[in-house]
Scaffold this active site. Structure first.
Site, PDB file in Angstrom:
ATOM      1  N   THR A 183      39.211  43.425  41.096  1.00 40.40           N
ATOM      2  CA  THR A 183      38.301  44.573  41.153  1.00 40.40           C
ATOM      3  C   THR A 183      37.367  44.672  39.956  1.00 40.40           C
ATOM      4  O   THR A 183      36.488  45.534  39.932  1.00 40.40           O
ATOM      5  CB  THR A 183      39.093  45.888  41.243  1.00 40.40           C
ATOM      6  OG1 THR A 183      39.940  46.001  40.092  1.00 40.40           O
ATOM      7  CG2 THR A 183      39.929  45.941  42.513  1.00 40.40           C
ATOM      8  N   LYS A 184      37.542  43.812  38.950  1.00 39.37           N
ATOM      9  CA  LYS A 184      36.706  43.908  37.756  1.00 39.37           C
ATOM     10  C   LYS A 184      35.271  43.489  38.057  1.00 39.37           C
ATOM     11  O   LYS A 184      34.977  42.882  39.080  1.00 39.37           O
ATOM     12  CB  LYS A 184      37.278  43.029  36.638  1.00 39.37           C
ATOM     13  CG  LYS A 184      38.714  43.339  36.266  1.00 39.37           C
ATOM     14  CD  LYS A 184      38.910  44.780  35.821  1.00 39.37           C
ATOM     15  CE  LYS A 184      40.341  45.005  35.347  1.00 39.37           C
ATOM     16  NZ  LYS A 184      40.596  46.435  35.007  1.00 39.37           N
ATOM     17  N   ASN A 185      34.371  43.797  37.138  1.00 43.97           N
ATOM     18  CA  ASN A 185      32.965  43.431  37.332  1.00 43.97           C
ATOM     19  C   ASN A 185      32.805  41.931  37.492  1.00 43.97           C
ATOM     20  O   ASN A 185      31.937  41.468  38.239  1.00 43.97           O
ATOM     21  CB  ASN A 185      32.126  43.930  36.159  1.00 43.97           C
ATOM     22  CG  ASN A 185      31.998  45.434  36.126  1.00 43.97           C
ATOM     23  OD1 ASN A 185      32.967  46.148  36.392  1.00 43.97           O
ATOM     24  ND2 ASN A 185      30.816  45.942  35.802  1.00 43.97           N
TER      25      ASN A 185
END
Length: 367
Positions: A183-185
């Site tokens: 889910t991180k950038n």
């Protein structure tokens, strides 16, 4: 319409052919650890962050633990950090046998307050972990001034690409720690992380510590080592996604700007992005009646979450380890008010419009 908080399937479908090709390349080569894919990503990400070294590790929490070990932090030491970052820094501090000492946050940015940091330092402080929360860079000038000679570790798990005056997250302190949770950038297909530094001696220690403390193979030269490696498939996926990171961050900022524009005066108390020093990892609004707001948005089909609902010093497992009462009034107020809205680059325009309209309607009709 239902708008999800995030939808990883969309990114996987978008990158599917390239990911399949990258995986096939790794399989054909037959080298799954410490191969050319990892070396290529480490070089590319170090260059992106503006640091001399990058070392891939198993996940972001491992990165924090290894950073502490590389700095010599251990039993009897204290590490100052914040209590609103999801317990990740605290987990790493406890893993090396040290004790967390919490400092309060700035009420505007919800990141570490330099003034509170200065008041939390003691003769036993061996390191500081500053979390760039929700994608926003903390006040690194103030933090570094307050820290003096005490090394600062940046928790950049939510701030890939955030920059101030041309310097990116991870390049301010002694060591920068990244998570590439999906889910991180910048997300992998599973768990992965990295440490970045411009200190050659620290890089050498980190390289040994991520693989058992080895100097030569099977020769344990450094105490405190562990097994924490980025695999070749994750490195390949991250390398192919890295060139799109800045555009994806810009899209995230644009989404939050739409939310801001949709809410009529008086504007609610946003934890808001400002320019390139915030990569809008999460769109977080604050409300004194969070439950009502979340329920109203749910009725409108908008998913929400809380990042994070329990401050570290209130976690049941930690309470017996605390020396005494901990007073963090700003942290506790913010923790009771924050609510996360959908914000990810693959959101459709219809979804952004729907969330913005629902938010505006809730603020106009609060009952």
């Amino acid at each position: 319409m239902r708008v999800p908080l995030n939808d990883l399937q969309r990114a996987c479908h978008r990158d599917g052919d390239a990911i399949a090709a990258a995986m096939a390349r790794v399989v054909a080569r037959g080298r799954v650890l410490f191969g050319p894919e990892t070396a290529a990503f480490e070089a590319a990400f170090a260059a992106y962050c503006g640091t001399s070294h990058c070392l891939g590790v198993g996940n972001g929490t491992d990165a924090l633990e290894l950073a502490l070990r590389a700095l010599g932090v251990g039993p009897g030491d204290e590490v100052v950090t914040v209590a609103n970052g999801g317990f990740y820094a605290t987990t790493a501090i406890l893993a090396v046998g040290a004790r967390p000492r919490f400092a309060d946050i700035d009420p505007g940015t919800l990141t570490l307050s330099p003034v509170a940091l200065a008041g939390a330092l003691t003769p036993r402080t061996r390191a500081i972990i500053v979390t760039h929360l929700y994608g926003r860079l903390a006040d690194m000038d103030g933090v570094l001034d307050a820290a003096g000679t005490i090394p600062v570790i940046e928790d950049c798990a939510q701030a890939h690409g955030a920059q101030r005056r041309g310097r990116r997250a991870g390049a301010f302190g002694a060591i920068g720690c990244f998570s590439f949770y999906p889910t991180k950038n910048l997300g992998a297909l599973g768990d992965a992380g990295a440490v970045v530094t411009s200190d050659a001696a620290l890089a050498d220690r980190l390289g040994a510590l991520r693989q058992y403390g080895w100097g030569d193979k099977y020769v344990v030269a450094r105490a405190g080592g562990r097994n924490s490696r980025m695999d070749e498939i994750q490195a390949a996926v991250l390398t192919l996604r890295l060139p799109a990171l800045d555009d994806a961050n810009a899209r995230r900022r644009a989404i939050i700007a739409r939310y801001h524009a949709a809410v009529p005066a008086p504007v609610p108390d946003w934890a808001s992005p400002v320019g390139l020093d915030d990569v809008a990892h999460l769109a977080v609004v604050r409300s004194p009646d969070r439950a009502r707001l979340a329920a109203a948005l749910a009725r409108a089909g908008v998913d929400t979450a809380i990042h994070y609902p329990v401050p570290d010093h209130h976690q049941p497992a930690l309470r017996p380890l605390l020396a005494g009462p901990v007073s963090l009034p700003v942290t506790e107020q913010a923790t009771a008010q924050i609510l996360t809205l959908p914000c990810f680059p693959e959101m459709t325009e219809d979804e952004v419009v729907h969330v913005a309209a629902a938010l505006a309607d809730v603020w106009v009709h609060p009952a």
